[in-house]
Design a protein around this motif. Structure first.
Motif, mmCIF file in Angstrom:
data_model
loop_
_atom_site.group_PDB
_atom_site.id
_atom_site.type_symbol
_atom_site.label_atom_id
_atom_site.label_comp_id
_atom_site.label_asym_id
_atom_site.label_seq_id
_atom_site.Cartn_x
_atom_site.Cartn_y
_atom_site.Cartn_z
ATOM 1 N N TYR A 109 -12.331 -39.464 -12.323
ATOM 2 C CA TYR A 109 -11.711 -39.853 -13.745
ATOM 3 C C TYR A 109 -11.796 -41.145 -13.785
ATOM 4 C CZ TYR A 109 -6.958 -39.285 -12.347
ATOM 5 O OH TYR A 109 -6.259 -38.982 -11.024
ATOM 6 N N GLN A 160 -23.372 -24.079 -26.021
ATOM 7 C CA GLN A 160 -23.115 -24.294 -24.675
ATOM 8 C C GLN A 160 -24.197 -24.454 -23.626
ATOM 9 O OE1 GLN A 160 -20.064 -22.221 -22.731
ATOM 10 N NE2 GLN A 160 -19.521 -22.098 -25.106
ATOM 11 N N GLY A 163 -25.683 -28.164 -24.333
ATOM 12 C CA GLY A 163 -24.318 -28.604 -23.117
ATOM 13 C C GLY A 163 -25.167 -28.484 -22.111
ATOM 14 N N ALA A 164 -24.798 -27.487 -21.956
ATOM 15 C CA ALA A 164 -25.545 -27.356 -20.126
ATOM 16 C C ALA A 164 -26.695 -27.839 -19.625
ATOM 17 C CB ALA A 164 -25.449 -26.113 -19.766
ATOM 18 N N GLN A 165 -27.203 -28.259 -20.911
ATOM 19 C CA GLN A 165 -29.129 -28.753 -20.401
ATOM 20 C C GLN A 165 -28.441 -30.530 -20.249
ATOM 21 O OE1 GLN A 165 -31.313 -27.039 -22.978
ATOM 22 N NE2 GLN A 165 -31.645 -26.023 -21.335
ATOM 23 N N GLY A 166 -27.863 -31.210 -21.325
ATOM 24 C CA GLY A 166 -27.972 -32.376 -21.722
ATOM 25 C C GLY A 166 -27.148 -33.272 -20.889
ATOM 26 N N GLU A 167 -25.762 -32.277 -19.944
ATOM 27 C CA GLU A 167 -25.148 -33.353 -19.281
ATOM 28 C C GLU A 167 -25.050 -33.074 -17.499
ATOM 29 O OE1 GLU A 167 -20.898 -32.806 -20.564
ATOM 30 O OE2 GLU A 167 -21.092 -32.875 -22.074
ATOM 31 N N ALA A 168 -25.272 -34.286 -16.758
ATOM 32 C CA ALA A 168 -25.511 -34.442 -15.548
ATOM 33 C C ALA A 168 -24.084 -33.455 -14.981
ATOM 34 C CB ALA A 168 -25.451 -35.006 -14.932
ATOM 35 N N PRO A 169 -24.179 -32.953 -14.004
ATOM 36 C CA PRO A 169 -22.906 -31.794 -13.176
ATOM 37 C C PRO A 169 -21.925 -32.701 -12.427
ATOM 38 C CG PRO A 169 -24.746 -31.247 -11.827
ATOM 39 C CD PRO A 169 -25.476 -31.645 -13.103
ATOM 40 N N ARG A 170 -20.738 -32.868 -12.837
ATOM 41 C CA ARG A 170 -19.518 -33.963 -12.754
ATOM 42 C C ARG A 170 -18.862 -33.291 -11.317
ATOM 43 N NH1 ARG A 170 -17.846 -38.062 -15.331
ATOM 44 N NH2 ARG A 170 -15.410 -38.101 -15.795
#
Ligand SMILES: [Zn+2]
Length: 306
Positions: free
Chosen positions: A34, A19, A22-29
């Motif tokens: 889609y 978690q 993941g939170a650090q690796g992905e930009a908020p979206r």
């Protein structure tokens, strides 16, 4: 006991670690976004991509449709989504840009159903013409209007005439192209004007997530008496069909009892049952049309070279 804490500790770390990473690796979206980037779709392209495309093609398709009631089973955006998706499918197979101009068309006769939007024919032709003018200023010389809503016919014809008479570009409407020989089409009900079996099948194939088949049912039609008489006489005298089309789908304000809500409780116009619609039938028609439109574009390119 120690071993118990050790196992619980490992489990908690095992759950937490992905978690945090993941939170650090992905930009908020935006959770609603889609849509993939679609080739040749002006709204998705950058200006530099358009510049590149213009080196090999001066062709553009402007999809035209409407936001209007399409029965309880289809979305209000049926006509414009249908025009846009068809244009995009065509543009995946040939060098042409798809330039969306506007979502709304002329739908005064459907205003009795909530959610329907309408522009006047004059506003619509003016917007279409000005969008075409913008394309022409960038170097597009062949403009195709793909209109999927009958109420827009007059505006589309005026815009096309203005492009041909007032600019250096050439314009044509391309929705009614003859399908390639041998194209198999599904059997259609005798009358299937609006939100019927054909249109529901189309949308089941083009935008399935927006169709609610649990709402699909045959309509009860209440056409005005004089229109019914005309349609009867027209069976033996086809010239009278034009009078019939002049006496249905009219604004409520005319008092002729021929607006869509006065002629159908659900807004569906078919002698068939929209519940019989299938994505397979939609696919047959869509693929036939896409083939015809790609061929039309290729033939137009060839004709210019000769
Ligand atoms: Zn429609």
């Amino acid at each position: 006991m120690k071993r118990y804490y050790f196992i619980v500790g490992i489990l908690i770390i095992g759950w937490l670690l992905p978690q945090v990473v993941g939170a650090q690796g992905e930009a908020p979206r935006n959770p609603l976004w889609y849509e993939p980037k679609i080739k040749h779709y002006l709204a998705h392209m950058s200006w530099s991509e358009v510049q590149e495309l213009l080196k090999g093609s001066d062709m553009a398709i402007i999809p035209v449709g409407s936001i209007e009631q399409h029965g309880p089973q289809l979305p209000l955006g049926t006509d414009i989504l249908d025009a846009l998706e068809l244009a995009l499918l065509v543009a995946q197979q040939t060098e042409v840009v798809v330039a969306p101009a506007l979502w709304v068309g002329y739908s005064e006769h459907h205003m009795g159903f909530p959610g329907t939007l309408t522009l006047s024919t004059d506003t619509l032709q003016q917007v279409l013409f000005e969008v075409a003018q913008s394309l022409i200023r960038h170097g597009f010389k062949k403009i195709m209007l793909l209109n999927r809503h009958g109420g827009n016919n007059t505006a589309v014809n005026i815009a096309i005439q203005r492009i041909n008479h007032e600019t250096e570009a050439t314009a044509a409407e391309i929705s009614g192209l003859r399908l390639p020989e041998g194209t198999e089409l599904p059997e259609a009900p005798q009358i299937d004007w609006h939100a019927g079996v054909g249109e529901t099948s189309f949308m089941l194939y083009l935008t399935p997530s927006l169709v609610d088949m649990s709402q699909a049912r045959p309509p009860v039609l209440t056409l005005p008496a004089d229109a019914l008489t005309l349609s009867q006489i027209a069976k033996d005298n086809p010239n009278l069909n034009r009078l019939f089309s002049s006496s249905v789908f009219l604004p409520k304000a005319t008092g002729k009892k021929a607006s869509s809500r006065e002629m159908s409780k659900t807004g569906v116009f078919t002698t068939g049952n929209p519940a019989d619609a299938t994505a397979e039938m939609g696919k047959m028609e869509v693929e036939g049309y896409v083939k015809a439109a790609v061929k039309f574009i290729e033939d137009w390119k060839k004709a210019e070279k000769e």
